[in-house]
Design a protein around this motif. Structure first.
Motif, PDB file in Angstrom:
ATOM      1  N   PRO A  87       0.839  -1.211   0.000  1.00  0.00           N
ATOM      2  CA  PRO A  87       0.000   0.000   0.000  1.00  0.00           C
ATOM      3  C   PRO A  87       0.867   1.251   0.000  1.00  0.00           C
ATOM      4  CG  PRO A  87      -0.109  -1.127   2.121  1.00  0.00           C
ATOM      5  CD  PRO A  87       0.611  -2.042   1.195  1.00  0.00           C
ATOM      6  N   VAL A  89       1.592   5.281   0.814  1.00  0.00           N
ATOM      7  CA  VAL A  89       1.277   6.462   1.615  1.00  0.00           C
ATOM      8  C   VAL A  89       2.106   7.634   1.099  1.00  0.00           C
ATOM      9  CG1 VAL A  89       1.280   7.546   3.895  1.00  0.00           C
ATOM     10  CG2 VAL A  89       0.651   5.142   3.674  1.00  0.00           C
ATOM     11  N   TYR A 114       4.366  -0.207   4.382  1.00  0.00           N
ATOM     12  CA  TYR A 114       3.915   0.692   3.318  1.00  0.00           C
ATOM     13  C   TYR A 114       5.068   1.144   2.422  1.00  0.00           C
ATOM     14  CZ  TYR A 114      -0.256   1.144   6.225  1.00  0.00           C
ATOM     15  OH  TYR A 114      -1.388   0.875   6.966  1.00  0.00           O
TER      16      TYR A 114
END
Length: 299
Positions: A87, A89, A114
């Motif tokens: 993911p 960020v 992340y």
């Protein structure tokens, strides 16, 4: 924006009022900063004993270049080792640029799983690595950085992270501190791809200008993603009344917004390199941020 702690570093207690100054027409100069600064900003006090340094064990971290329409933009990227995808960020700087504090935040996020990328969003407007005066940074750099430029740079950063840093474009989050907190609210209104955002003491007010036409409060009815706001009750630059108004505006607009106000916490309570740092609220806020990302599709 600049706030009470930022202002003390530059000798003025009123810098929060400088957000969104009317300026001459913007003239593109290309990239003034072609690489990131080393160390911590020169424009604020460093507290050596409490500054956190996260190692690179188990992660890949370092400076990168992100292609945007007018050249390569310097940025810092940290991500876990392994095949991914991870993911994403987006990490948005304070007014001080992508210095060691922001880089460390990226490494902390990488340790949590992340791909974290912090673009130097002020790179065209000035070299904040050489500036020691907060008022100069706000006047000559921050107030001259168009919001539309920032939104485009963040879009480019997200696309780059998915293509080049093992990022999962379907799991996109954003977090930012101070001026970066304001940017979180704006980006949540801008991006249709954002899953969730976390704004650390981002100002809701400020003057409107041709290149910064809306405040964070203005865009609350337009946000497209859940937002967690982390604020301090002792922040003299962001009155609690403004934070509560934002909470009510989000509720009235039917938006998924959770705002936490930490008692006795000043502006910059997460900034571990500054006297404003408060360990308890900083650690609780970090935990809430990670939970917010997990609960809203950024994990």
């Amino acid at each position: 924006m600049a706030t009470s702690d930022d202002a003390r570093a530059g000798g003025s207690k009123d810098l929060e009022q400088l957000d969104g100054l009317v300026i001459p027409p913007f003239s593109r100069r290309g990239f003034v900063m072609t690489s990131l600064m080393t160390g911590l900003t020169l424009a604020t006090t460093r507290v050596e004993a409490q500054a956190i340094r996260t190692d690179e064990t188990g992660i890949v971290a370092g400076e990168v270049r992100i292609p945007v329409g007018d050249g390569p933009m310097p940025a810092y990227r940290a991500m876990p080792q392994g095949p991914g995808p991870f993911p994403i960020v987006l990490v948005v700087e304070e007014i001080f640029g992508v210095h060691d504090y922001i880089k460390d935040i990226c490494r902390r996020l990488a340790k949590a799983g992340y791909t974290a990328v912090a673009p130097e969003l002020f790179a065209r407007q000035g070299d904040v690595s050489k500036m020691t005066d907060v008022q100069e940074i706000v006047r000559e750099v921050v107030s001259k950085t168009p919001d539309a430029q920032v939104m485009g740079d963040l879009d480019a950063t997200a696309a780059w992270a998915a293509a080049e840093a093992k990022g999962d474009a379907g799991k996109l989050g954003i977090t930012g501190w101070c001026r970066g907190g304001r940017t979180v609210w704006l980006y949540a209104a801008h991006s249709a791809n954002l899953k969730a955002g976390v704004a650390w003491y981002g100002n809701f007010g400020g003057n409107r200008t041709g290149i910064q036409p809306k405040t964070a409060a203005d865009v609350i009815p337009e946000i497209r993603a859940p937002i967690l706001g982390l604020y301090g009750a002792a922040d003299t630059g962001i009155p609690v009344a403004d934070v509560e108004k934002a909470r009510e505006a989000a509720k009235a607009a039917g938006k998924t917004v959770d705002i936490v106000i930490f008692p006795d916490a000043p502006h910059g309570f997460h900034a571990d390199y500054r006297p404003s740092y408060r360990k308890g609220p900083a650690e609780e806020g970090w935990g809430r941020m990670l939970a917010w990302f997990r609960d809203h599709g950024v994990a």
